[in-house]
Design an enzyme around this catalytic site. Structure first.
Site, PDB file in Angstrom:
ATOM      1  N   TYR A 147       0.839  -1.211   0.000  1.00 53.03           N
ATOM      2  CA  TYR A 147       0.000   0.000   0.000  1.00 53.03           C
ATOM      3  C   TYR A 147       0.873   1.260   0.000  1.00 53.03           C
ATOM      4  O   TYR A 147       0.684   2.154  -0.828  1.00 53.03           O
ATOM      5  CB  TYR A 147      -0.895  -0.020   1.235  1.00 53.03           C
ATOM      6  CG  TYR A 147      -1.917   1.095   1.313  1.00 53.03           C
ATOM      7  CD1 TYR A 147      -2.886   1.241   0.329  1.00 53.03           C
ATOM      8  CD2 TYR A 147      -1.929   1.986   2.386  1.00 53.03           C
ATOM      9  CE1 TYR A 147      -3.846   2.252   0.413  1.00 53.03           C
ATOM     10  CE2 TYR A 147      -2.884   2.993   2.481  1.00 53.03           C
ATOM     11  CZ  TYR A 147      -3.842   3.116   1.495  1.00 53.03           C
ATOM     12  OH  TYR A 147      -4.783   4.111   1.584  1.00 53.03           O
ATOM     13  N   GLU A 149       4.033   1.839  -0.808  1.00 53.99           N
ATOM     14  CA  GLU A 149       4.812   2.121  -2.018  1.00 53.99           C
ATOM     15  C   GLU A 149       3.903   2.359  -3.211  1.00 53.99           C
ATOM     16  O   GLU A 149       4.232   3.150  -4.095  1.00 53.99           O
ATOM     17  CB  GLU A 149       5.821   1.004  -2.295  1.00 53.99           C
ATOM     18  CG  GLU A 149       6.872   0.834  -1.201  1.00 53.99           C
ATOM     19  CD  GLU A 149       7.825   2.023  -1.043  1.00 53.99           C
ATOM     20  OE1 GLU A 149       7.597   3.100  -1.628  1.00 53.99           O
ATOM     21  OE2 GLU A 149       8.814   1.876  -0.297  1.00 53.99           O
ATOM     22  N   LYS A 151       1.084   3.892  -3.098  1.00 49.72           N
ATOM     23  CA  LYS A 151       0.614   5.278  -2.984  1.00 49.72           C
ATOM     24  C   LYS A 151       1.743   6.267  -3.236  1.00 49.72           C
ATOM     25  O   LYS A 151       1.528   7.351  -3.784  1.00 49.72           O
ATOM     26  CB  LYS A 151      -0.021   5.507  -1.612  1.00 49.72           C
ATOM     27  CG  LYS A 151      -1.393   4.867  -1.475  1.00 49.72           C
ATOM     28  CD  LYS A 151      -2.422   5.515  -2.410  1.00 49.72           C
ATOM     29  CE  LYS A 151      -3.822   5.016  -2.161  1.00 49.72           C
ATOM     30  NZ  LYS A 151      -4.809   5.637  -3.072  1.00 49.72           N
ATOM     31  N   VAL A 189      -9.465   0.094  13.144  1.00 48.98           N
ATOM     32  CA  VAL A 189      -9.676   0.124  14.586  1.00 48.98           C
ATOM     33  C   VAL A 189     -11.090   0.572  14.966  1.00 48.98           C
ATOM     34  O   VAL A 189     -11.706  -0.029  15.864  1.00 48.98           O
ATOM     35  CB  VAL A 189      -8.561   0.957  15.276  1.00 48.98           C
ATOM     36  CG1 VAL A 189      -8.634   2.433  14.912  1.00 48.98           C
ATOM     37  CG2 VAL A 189      -8.598   0.749  16.768  1.00 48.98           C
ATOM     38  N   ASP A 273       3.617  -1.453  12.219  1.00 48.30           N
ATOM     39  CA  ASP A 273       2.483  -0.607  12.616  1.00 48.30           C
ATOM     40  C   ASP A 273       3.046   0.745  13.096  1.00 48.30           C
ATOM     41  O   ASP A 273       3.839   0.775  14.042  1.00 48.30           O
ATOM     42  CB  ASP A 273       1.762  -1.330  13.768  1.00 48.30           C
ATOM     43  CG  ASP A 273       0.483  -0.670  14.185  1.00 48.30           C
ATOM     44  OD1 ASP A 273      -0.266  -0.222  13.311  1.00 48.30           O
ATOM     45  OD2 ASP A 273       0.223  -0.606  15.405  1.00 48.30           O
TER      46      ASP A 273
END
Ligand code: UDP
Length: 318
Positions: A147, A149, A151, A189, A273
């Site tokens: 994701y 890279e 973007k 979340v 994360d």
């Protein structure tokens, strides 16, 4: 900007569909293209009788043309960590091939172009809060790289079309956003905690819950996009709420708003994360006069009915 035709890629997704509503509200004709990998027709169901709205199911990783458009809004991509880890290769393809094709549509029709990028471009940031001038700290081979890279490439190719083809482009860097239409199972979340709290299950906090995020309510995020779309700024602009919360604080807010007696259960923290994330929105404030005002607790209350309904519907379809 009224009475013109806009193309929205990924318009069946959470943010894309809210943006479609905003465009229609401003008088645009809107065509959505989406391959429904993570988007849902249900997000656009309320528009099915609107003559100014069209939906075409297609994969923008193949070249496509939908006729004359005046503005291309390129939102297509899986966007939650769970979705892009399940769909890693489609995520890389839509960020690369899909972005070329969306840019080609804009170029061929002499249309303006707006692309959704992400705070993930900053990776696990070493600068805090994150300004648009920060180049980021991204692991190019880790699980999030499909994701991050993709973007970063999306931004690079967008800037290249501007430089080489003189395309009129805009780039928004989106920070954590929440609200109605989030999928219960996308793993993010807010939907996870809301679903768990409403079902009376434990809230799964990853790590010790001290990592931070800054949450923006969806209507304010969309207002930021609209302001940027109407501006002439071509360099990236952060749009996100700068009020920062630990994930544990977020869990506590969800428990308060839902009135749930659920407990907190600690689980291992995913690799890479980000530890801290908070936008510096000085640029959006100065350039767009944009400033979010809805705090997390108020936004969660505004989302409660949606999540209650989604949880109830899921229970009846099981
Ligand atoms: N998270 C959590 N429990 C969950 C889902 C997420 O503690 O059930 C944490 C996750 O580890 C991250 C933060 O919440 O630190 C935000 O995760 P999310 O998947 O919403 O999006 P991200 O900001 O990482 O793209």
């Amino acid at each position: 900007m009224s009475l013109q035709r806009a193309l929205v890629t990924g318009g069946a997704g959470f943010l894309g569909s809210h943006f479609v509503d905003a465009l229609l509200g401003e008088g645009w004709n809107v065509i959505v293209v989406d391959n429904l990998l993570t988007g849902r027709r249900a997000n656009l169901e309320h528009l099915s009788h609107d003559p100014r709205f069209e939906f075409v199911e297609l994969d923008i990783c193949e070249p496509f043309d939908v006729g004359k458009v005046d503005y291309v809004f390129h939102f297509a991509s899986p966007a939650s960590p769970v979705d892009y880890s399940v769909h890693g290769i489609p995520t890389l393809k839509v960020g690369s091939l899909g972005t070329f094709h969306a840019l080609d549509v804009a170029h061929n029709h002499d249309a303006k172009y707006f692309v959704s990028s992400t705070s993930e471009c900053y990776g696990d940031p070493l600068e805090h809060p994150q300004k648009e001038t920060y180049w980021g700290n991204v692991n190019p081979i880790g699980p999030r790289s499909v994701y991050d890279e993709a973007k970063r490439f999306t931004e690079a190719v967008t800037m290249a079309y501007r430089r080489y083809h003189n395309l009129d482009t805009r780039i928004v860097r989106i920070f954590n956003t929440y609200g109605p239409r989030m999928q219960l199972n996308d793993g993010r979340v807010v939907p996870n905690f809301m679903k768990q709290a409403l079902r009376g299950e434990d809230l799964t906090v990853y790590g010790d819950g001290s990592q931070t995020r800054s949450f923006c309510y969806v209507s304010e995020e969309i207002d930021g996009f609209m302001r940027l779309a109407k501006s002439d700024e071509h360099l990236p602009v952060n749009i996100g709420n700068p009020n920062e919360f630990t994930i544990l604080e977020c869990a506590q807010r969800v428990l308060k708003v839902t009135g749930s007696k659920s407990r907190i259960r600690y689980e291992p923290r995913p690799q890479d994360d980000p530890k801290q994330r908070c936008p510096d929105i000085t640029k959006a404030r100065q350039l767009l006069g944009w400033e979010p005002k809805i705090d997390l607790e108020a936004g969660l209350r505004m989302s409660l009915d949606y999540f209650k309904k989604a949880v109830a519907e899921e229970a009846t379809t099981k």
